[in-house]
Every structure is written in C-alpha cells, then in structure tokens.
Design a protein around this motif. Sequence first.
Motif, PDB file in Angstrom:
ATOM      1  N   MET A 457     -36.373  34.020   7.055  1.00 13.64           N
ATOM      2  CA  MET A 457     -36.248  34.861   5.807  1.00 13.64           C
ATOM      3  C   MET A 457     -34.836  35.543   6.093  1.00 13.64           C
ATOM      4  SD  MET A 457     -39.069  34.354   4.019  1.00 13.64           S
ATOM      5  CE  MET A 457     -39.269  35.585   2.768  1.00 13.64           C
ATOM      6  N   LYS A 458     -34.757  36.269   7.126  1.00 16.08           N
ATOM      7  CA  LYS A 458     -33.363  36.725   7.407  1.00 16.08           C
ATOM      8  C   LYS A 458     -32.085  35.910   7.188  1.00 16.08           C
ATOM      9  CE  LYS A 458     -30.783  39.542  10.671  1.00 16.08           C
ATOM     10  NZ  LYS A 458     -30.494  39.806  12.107  1.00 16.08           N
ATOM     11  N   LEU A 459     -32.323  34.554   7.627  1.00 13.65           N
ATOM     12  CA  LEU A 459     -31.080  33.821   7.439  1.00 13.65           C
ATOM     13  C   LEU A 459     -30.809  33.394   5.972  1.00 13.65           C
ATOM     14  CD1 LEU A 459     -29.355  32.024   9.589  1.00 13.65           C
ATOM     15  CD2 LEU A 459     -31.133  30.072   9.232  1.00 13.65           C
ATOM     16  N   ALA A 460     -31.765  33.314   5.113  1.00 13.25           N
ATOM     17  CA  ALA A 460     -31.744  33.069   3.767  1.00 13.25           C
ATOM     18  C   ALA A 460     -30.988  34.340   3.358  1.00 13.25           C
ATOM     19  CB  ALA A 460     -33.102  33.078   3.151  1.00 13.25           C
ATOM     20  N   LYS A 461     -31.030  35.409   3.438  1.00 11.02           N
ATOM     21  CA  LYS A 461     -30.035  36.509   3.151  1.00 11.02           C
ATOM     22  C   LYS A 461     -28.656  36.287   3.566  1.00 11.02           C
ATOM     23  CE  LYS A 461     -33.277  40.286   2.782  1.00 11.02           C
ATOM     24  NZ  LYS A 461     -33.714  41.484   3.470  1.00 11.02           N
ATOM     25  N   ILE A 462     -28.468  35.913   5.108  1.00 14.67           N
ATOM     26  CA  ILE A 462     -27.307  35.648   5.418  1.00 14.67           C
ATOM     27  C   ILE A 462     -26.387  34.644   4.605  1.00 14.67           C
ATOM     28  CG2 ILE A 462     -26.087  35.073   7.392  1.00 14.67           C
ATOM     29  CD1 ILE A 462     -27.972  36.261   9.155  1.00 14.67           C
ATOM     30  N   ILE A 463     -27.155  33.462   4.477  1.00 16.03           N
ATOM     31  CA  ILE A 463     -26.533  32.377   3.781  1.00 16.03           C
ATOM     32  C   ILE A 463     -26.566  32.483   2.022  1.00 16.03           C
ATOM     33  CG2 ILE A 463     -26.561  30.775   5.479  1.00 16.03           C
ATOM     34  CD1 ILE A 463     -28.762  29.567   4.070  1.00 16.03           C
ATOM     35  N   ASN A 464     -26.917  33.768   1.535  1.00  9.70           N
ATOM     36  CA  ASN A 464     -26.790  34.109  -0.008  1.00  9.70           C
ATOM     37  C   ASN A 464     -27.926  33.296  -0.698  1.00  9.70           C
ATOM     38  OD1 ASN A 464     -25.905  35.768  -1.901  1.00  9.70           O
ATOM     39  ND2 ASN A 464     -24.410  34.186  -2.544  1.00  9.70           N
ATOM     40  N   LYS A 465     -29.130  33.158  -0.211  1.00  8.70           N
ATOM     41  CA  LYS A 465     -30.245  32.197  -1.032  1.00  8.70           C
ATOM     42  C   LYS A 465     -31.281  33.367  -1.200  1.00  8.70           C
ATOM     43  CE  LYS A 465     -28.338  27.962  -0.536  1.00  8.70           C
ATOM     44  NZ  LYS A 465     -27.851  27.465  -1.688  1.00  8.70           N
ATOM     45  N   VAL A 466     -31.893  32.983  -2.375  1.00 15.15           N
ATOM     46  CA  VAL A 466     -33.153  33.459  -2.658  1.00 15.15           C
ATOM     47  C   VAL A 466     -34.232  32.997  -2.235  1.00 15.15           C
ATOM     48  CG1 VAL A 466     -34.662  34.242  -4.909  1.00 15.15           C
ATOM     49  CG2 VAL A 466     -32.171  34.258  -4.888  1.00 15.15           C
ATOM     50  N   SER A 467     -35.053  33.662  -1.318  1.00 14.20           N
ATOM     51  CA  SER A 467     -35.977  32.875  -0.742  1.00 14.20           C
ATOM     52  C   SER A 467     -37.351  33.005  -1.110  1.00 14.20           C
ATOM     53  CB  SER A 467     -35.874  33.410   0.805  1.00 14.20           C
ATOM     54  OG  SER A 467     -35.989  34.586   1.129  1.00 14.20           O
ATOM     55  N   VAL A 468     -38.007  32.131  -0.983  1.00 11.31           N
ATOM     56  CA  VAL A 468     -39.856  32.634  -1.187  1.00 11.31           C
ATOM     57  C   VAL A 468     -40.592  31.627  -0.353  1.00 11.31           C
ATOM     58  CG1 VAL A 468     -41.652  31.875  -2.843  1.00 11.31           C
ATOM     59  CG2 VAL A 468     -39.418  32.591  -3.861  1.00 11.31           C
ATOM     60  N   LEU A 469     -41.586  32.477   0.366  1.00 14.22           N
ATOM     61  CA  LEU A 469     -42.294  31.885   1.457  1.00 14.22           C
ATOM     62  C   LEU A 469     -43.492  31.092   0.873  1.00 14.22           C
ATOM     63  CD1 LEU A 469     -42.913  31.515   4.539  1.00 14.22           C
ATOM     64  CD2 LEU A 469     -44.725  33.275   4.252  1.00 14.22           C
ATOM     65  N   SER A 470     -43.815  29.611   1.187  1.00 20.53           N
ATOM     66  CA  SER A 470     -44.711  29.025   0.700  1.00 20.53           C
ATOM     67  C   SER A 470     -45.674  28.367   1.870  1.00 20.53           C
ATOM     68  CB  SER A 470     -44.354  27.773  -0.016  1.00 20.53           C
ATOM     69  OG  SER A 470     -45.270  26.718  -0.424  1.00 20.53           O
ATOM     70  N   GLY A 471     -46.902  28.130   1.565  1.00 20.27           N
ATOM     71  CA  GLY A 471     -47.925  27.581   2.408  1.00 20.27           C
ATOM     72  C   GLY A 471     -47.448  26.102   2.276  1.00 20.27           C
ATOM     73  N   ASN A 472     -48.040  25.205   3.311  1.00 14.16           N
ATOM     74  CA  ASN A 472     -47.993  24.069   3.413  1.00 14.16           C
ATOM     75  C   ASN A 472     -49.097  23.137   2.712  1.00 14.16           C
ATOM     76  OD1 ASN A 472     -47.212  21.352   4.472  1.00 14.16           O
ATOM     77  ND2 ASN A 472     -48.743  21.405   6.190  1.00 14.16           N
ATOM     78  N   CYS A 473     -48.728  22.572   1.506  1.00 12.60           N
ATOM     79  CA  CYS A 473     -49.332  21.532   0.858  1.00 12.60           C
ATOM     80  C   CYS A 473     -48.448  20.342   0.026  1.00 12.60           C
ATOM     81  CB  CYS A 473     -49.930  22.315  -0.436  1.00 12.60           C
ATOM     82  SG  CYS A 473     -49.137  22.811  -1.793  1.00 12.60           S
ATOM     83  N   TYR A 474     -48.922  19.485  -0.390  1.00 12.21           N
ATOM     84  CA  TYR A 474     -48.066  18.675  -0.917  1.00 12.21           C
ATOM     85  C   TYR A 474     -47.459  19.184  -2.215  1.00 12.21           C
ATOM     86  CZ  TYR A 474     -46.619  14.146  -2.896  1.00 12.21           C
ATOM     87  OH  TYR A 474     -45.984  13.232  -3.529  1.00 12.21           O
ATOM     88  N   GLY A 475     -45.902  19.074  -2.081  1.00 14.19           N
ATOM     89  CA  GLY A 475     -45.059  19.556  -3.062  1.00 14.19           C
ATOM     90  C   GLY A 475     -44.844  20.966  -3.028  1.00 14.19           C
ATOM     91  N   PHE A 476     -45.486  21.804  -1.838  1.00 14.50           N
ATOM     92  CA  PHE A 476     -45.120  23.205  -1.882  1.00 14.50           C
ATOM     93  C   PHE A 476     -45.811  23.975  -3.069  1.00 14.50           C
ATOM     94  CE2 PHE A 476     -42.263  21.054   1.178  1.00 14.50           C
ATOM     95  CZ  PHE A 476     -42.981  20.845   2.035  1.00 14.50           C
ATOM     96  N   ILE A 477     -44.755  24.951  -3.514  1.00 14.79           N
ATOM     97  CA  ILE A 477     -44.984  25.661  -4.695  1.00 14.79           C
ATOM     98  C   ILE A 477     -44.216  24.784  -5.962  1.00 14.79           C
ATOM     99  CG2 ILE A 477     -44.493  27.723  -6.155  1.00 14.79           C
ATOM    100  CD1 ILE A 477     -44.583  29.303  -3.500  1.00 14.79           C
ATOM    101  N   GLY A 478     -42.820  24.634  -5.869  1.00 15.18           N
ATOM    102  CA  GLY A 478     -42.147  23.989  -6.863  1.00 15.18           C
ATOM    103  C   GLY A 478     -42.133  22.684  -7.228  1.00 15.18           C
ATOM    104  N   ASN A 479     -42.392  21.866  -6.265  1.00 15.81           N
ATOM    105  CA  ASN A 479     -42.739  20.281  -6.707  1.00 15.81           C
ATOM    106  C   ASN A 479     -44.039  20.036  -6.983  1.00 15.81           C
ATOM    107  OD1 ASN A 479     -40.010  19.368  -6.919  1.00 15.81           O
ATOM    108  ND2 ASN A 479     -39.926  18.890  -4.622  1.00 15.81           N
TER     109      ASN A 479
END
Length: 699
Positions: A457-479
């Motif tokens: 989560m911290k690294l996402a900020k360092i590389i200028n990304k918008v991060s969202v935590l997902s649990g593990n399932c087929y396709g996660f949240i987005g797909n």
Amino acid sequence: MPVVNYQIENNVGVISINNPPVNALSHTLRTELVETITNAQQDESKILIMICQGRTFIAGADISEFGKPPQPPSLPDVLTTIEASNKPVIAAIHGQALGGGFEVALACHYRCALSSAKVGLPEVKLGLLPGAGGTQRVPRLAGVEMALDMITNGNPISAEKAQSYKLIDKVIEGDLFAGANSYAQELIETKAELKKARDISIDPTTVNNDLFANYREKLAKRARGQIAPQNIISCIEAAVMLPMDEGLAKERELFIECMQSNSSTAMRHLFFAQREATKVKGLNKDTPVRDVKSVAIIGGGTMGGGIAMNFANAGIPVKLVEINNEGITRGLAIIEKNYSVSVKKGKLSEKQKTHCMSLISGVIDYQELADVDLVIEAVFENLALKQEIFAELDKSCKAGAILASNTSYQDIDKIANATQRPQDVIGLHFFSPANIMKLLEIVRGSKTADDVIATSMKLAKIINKVSVLSGNCYGFIGNRILRQYAREAQLCLIEGSSPQQIDSVMQNFGMAMGPFAVGDLAGLDIGYKARQGLSDEQRGEEKTYCIADALVEMDRLGQKNGAGYYQYDPQTRARSNDPLVMDVVEQQAKAQGIKRRQFDDDEILNRLTFTMINEGAKILEEGIAQRSGDIDIVYVNGYGFPVFRGGPMQYADSLGLKNVYDTICQYREQYGEQYWQASVLLKDLALSNKTFSEWSKDK
C-alpha cells in the motif's frame, strides 16, 4: 489554543495561521481571521503579512465540513474583510495554496511565495467551481485564456509560472518570513497602493470572439456529463462582461448549481472513496513496512516494461528479467520508446529520460535477483508457468523479499503455494499501459503477511498509483465484474443488437469506449487465448463468447490487423461498421437457436450496468472488497467508468437500490436465474431503503 495568532514586528502586523495538518479553512480559522484583520485596522501596524505554520499555506476547505450546513462567516465574507482592509495585506505562500486557500491569497493585496510553492483552483475535480471569487479574480489578474485553462483543468502551477501571469507578485528564495518581511518593508517605503483585483476591468474587445465557444466545444468532449467546466466558462465570461459584484453573484449562483448536481455528488464521493481505499481494515496503523530499494520484473514485454518504468520514475533501480539477451534488448527498446514519447510530449526532459533508463538493467539469470527487495512476475496468464517461476524465485531470492504476481485473475494462493514462503506472496495487478494507468489492485492471499500488505500500500503511493486492496477470487474486483459486463454485451449482441448500438449506448452513458471498441483495441485474440486455458465451467455458455471466437478464427483480431468488430483504416485507424460482422452475428445466433429481436437503448444500458452492480454487491458480501467505494475507485481508474457517475456502486445508490433490485428481479423472470439472481446484500439493502455507501460506513 487559537489557530490565528497576531503580533506586530517593526510596523508589520504578522497574522500567523496554525491549523494542522494543512491549515484548512475551518469555521474557527475563518472566524479568527476576520476578527484579527478587523482588529488590526486600528493598531500601529502599517502593513499585514498572512503566513502559515507547518508544511503548507492554506491548502483549501475543511473537508470535515463537507455536506454540513455552512456556518458564518462564509469564505466570501472572509475575503471581503481581507480585501476591504485599509492596510495592504500580503499573502506569504509556501507548500500549496489550493482552492479556497488560493482564493484567500487572491483577495490579499500582494502575494509572495517560495519558489517551491504551488497554487491552483482544483474544484473542478470535485464537480465544483471556485465559489469565493476565484473565477472573477484570476481572469482580471492573469488574463482570460489563462484563467480558462487553469480553472477548467484544476491542476496546480508553480510559483514561477504564477508570477509570470501576475498571480504572484514576488518569488522568494530562502526563508519565507524573512523574504516576506523584506518585501513588506519595501512596500511601506514606496507607499504601495491597496492593489485589489476587483479594481481591474477587462476590455471585452480584447477577448477573441470565438474563445468561449471554442472552450465550450472542447470541454463538452473532454468532460462529458460534467456541468462544472461549462459553468466555469460562464463565470469567466461574466468576469469579462459584468462588474465585479455582479460577477461574484453569478459565480455563487453557478457554484450552488454545481454543488447540488448529481455529477458533483458523484465526484465528491470518489474523492473520499480514494482516501478511504488506502485504509486496510484490521491492519494496525503501526504495522512495520519492509524496505524496497530494488525491484526485479520477470518478463520484459509491454506490461513488464511499463511496470519497470513506474519504479525507475520513482528512483528505484530495476532489473528486467528475460529468457535471453534478445528478449532484454527488445524489452529495453520498448521502455526507451515509451520514454521518448514522454519527452516528445514535453512530460519529461531528455536528462530525466537518461536517468530513468540508467536505473533499468537486463538480466537472464535468476541468481542475479539474490539481493532485490521485490520481484514482480509479469508473464502471460498461465498458472503452471507462474508456479514454476515462483518456485524458482523461492530458491533465488533472499529471505524477506516480497514476491508479487501481476496476474489479472489467477489464484494468488495457488501461486503462493509453489513457494515455501506464502506469507511473502501478494498480487500486484497493474493495468495496461502500466506506465500510464493509475490503478493498482493489491491482492491479498490467505497467508499474505500484514507487513507485506502494508508495504504494498505504501509502495503504491511512492510510484504514484491509486491502490485498492482486493481479496483473492477469480478476476479479483475489476476483472470479475468486467466478465459480467462483457457477458451481457455479448448476449445483447447475439439476441438482436449490434456492436455500434451497444457501444453508442455505453459511450453516451459516459464510458470512455464501448465494450466492442475496447475489445478491438486490446486485441480479440487476448480473450480468445485466455478462454482456451479455462475449463468449460469457467468459460460459461457458448453463446456468451461464440461471436468473439468466430471473429478471431476469421483472423479478425481488432485494430492490430485492421478488422475486428469494426473495420479500421490502415493509416488513421478510423473505424467503420462492417456488414460482414452482422453476418457472423446472425449465423451464430442461428447456430445457438436464438431468435433475434429489436433492442431499445434503455435495456442495453440497464443490462450492462446492473449486472456490474449485482456482481459488485456479491463481491462486498464475500468480503473481496472492503467497501463499495473501493469498487468505484477500481472502475473509474481502471475501466473507464464515467467519473461523473461516481463508479457502479455510487451509480446504483443514485438510482435507488430498490429500482435496481426490481429490474434485476424482472430480468430473472425474463432471462432466468443463471445470470440474474440478485445478490442477498442488494436485496437486503433495497428492501430496507439503504445504500451501499451507508452499508460500507456501518461495517
């Protein structure tokens, strides 16, 4: 303790603001600022300096007051008090002066700033416009065209640029207070006038006749569905045509219109949702993070190269791993080409490009990864291959190294189980092109350690990304949601619609592109190959993909070879409808025993969006997403969902969940339960007249 302190030093009244963490314009600050300036009118000071403690000047409104009834004094009242001072007021700016904070500075008679400072009016990004004179003072000071650009894009500008447009009077190097005090003494000695932006009038004949019309046309395309950009143009037009007070009245009227609009409600929802998405429920704030000072990327293709660029841009050395030297050469060439495009567009200097390229090296031996802190696997979607790579990484990487997969849908636990350290394994799902797309889905496995999640989560900020935590399932949240969206697009197509009708409906709704245009852009062979690796159960009914498969087997792969759902001009890539595609659609419908019918646009829109909402509700039920706003952040930042709709779950809330639920029940009766069984959560919320947002806050 007061947030505004006042003292006189050498004829200078120093107004010191200290309202941590960002000196937001709270009710207390507004009240004390009015009292301080009013009282200072009668003392022995000859000039006033407004300066802030901490890391920034007034950074903007107090977000804790959003949605609450306003308390006097209003910000316009504060600015009237500042501007009416019988002694010059100097704003001394450091850090950022944004939104209402910059409007405070604009109401001052003079402005000085550290060279490192930035100023701006970002309200448009919340579906709003500056409501305290920003649209009236900026064009008077900086010119009409500069005001249009600055306020409609909402991006901050440097102090030097602001000075060049007369928004800042003096840029200071070194100590801000010392520089501001010296400037104050200079103004006292020269008996400087009370310089008020309101006293400047704009000659309408100096403004190009087509300027406002051209901006309206441009922004109608760039900001479809948003009323704030158009209202900003109207406000700036008022600054040209009307006296200051009438312009301020127009600004206030259009500000309220924006504030009450659905688009601003949606965009403000996204603002808060993005802040919330960084918070991991159940994760202690004091969880330690691991040092990530070096990174390796497995796979030097387009995705791997794009991921590597994110870390190089942040100054983190990257090793690009390929199977041979030819692969390394090819991968580095892709990266160099991408950087060259950025240089050509003026987003990067040649020197910056050279520095970034120097941080990326190629290797072919996994033993070269013995000391890296993070490895990201970015090979194609084959579970067996990924497991083989992770088993090798387990042997080669040091203890404590984070092992991440960029998989779009594979089971993170199955990948982690290929190692002896599943606690160190996590999903870092970047979106293509990875050097441009802002979203990063962070996927926790069942054994992923807390410090690995915190580090990611911290690294996402360092590389200028918008991060969202997902649990593990087929396709996660987005797909996982995308799969339902794509299914309904295919079913609407085979049942009677056309690619152009469906794409048109979704573009009119506000999507960046329709589903079939997106398919052509990505390449139809990508989905085709992915389906080959799935079980019959995972693939679903043949009618949900038979048209796509038929097109690929005809060598219609999309834009890459000039033909997919559409035909593409080889030079311009302009698309046109192709009657041959409808022949394929009708043949496949006949083969599936489907009698085609006429579709109206409303049914297409509801089927494609409501299936997303229903799947999102199931994701919330299962705890895959922490809150509904996380799903919205994923879809707006990763899948082109219209920002002015606020994401699929916010869109559902705006429609009313009872309306969504009733329609899904209607589709269940019409099309069967297989695809239209309403989520239990959606049903419960609909029948209790609650929203996803309310449910998320209660969790």
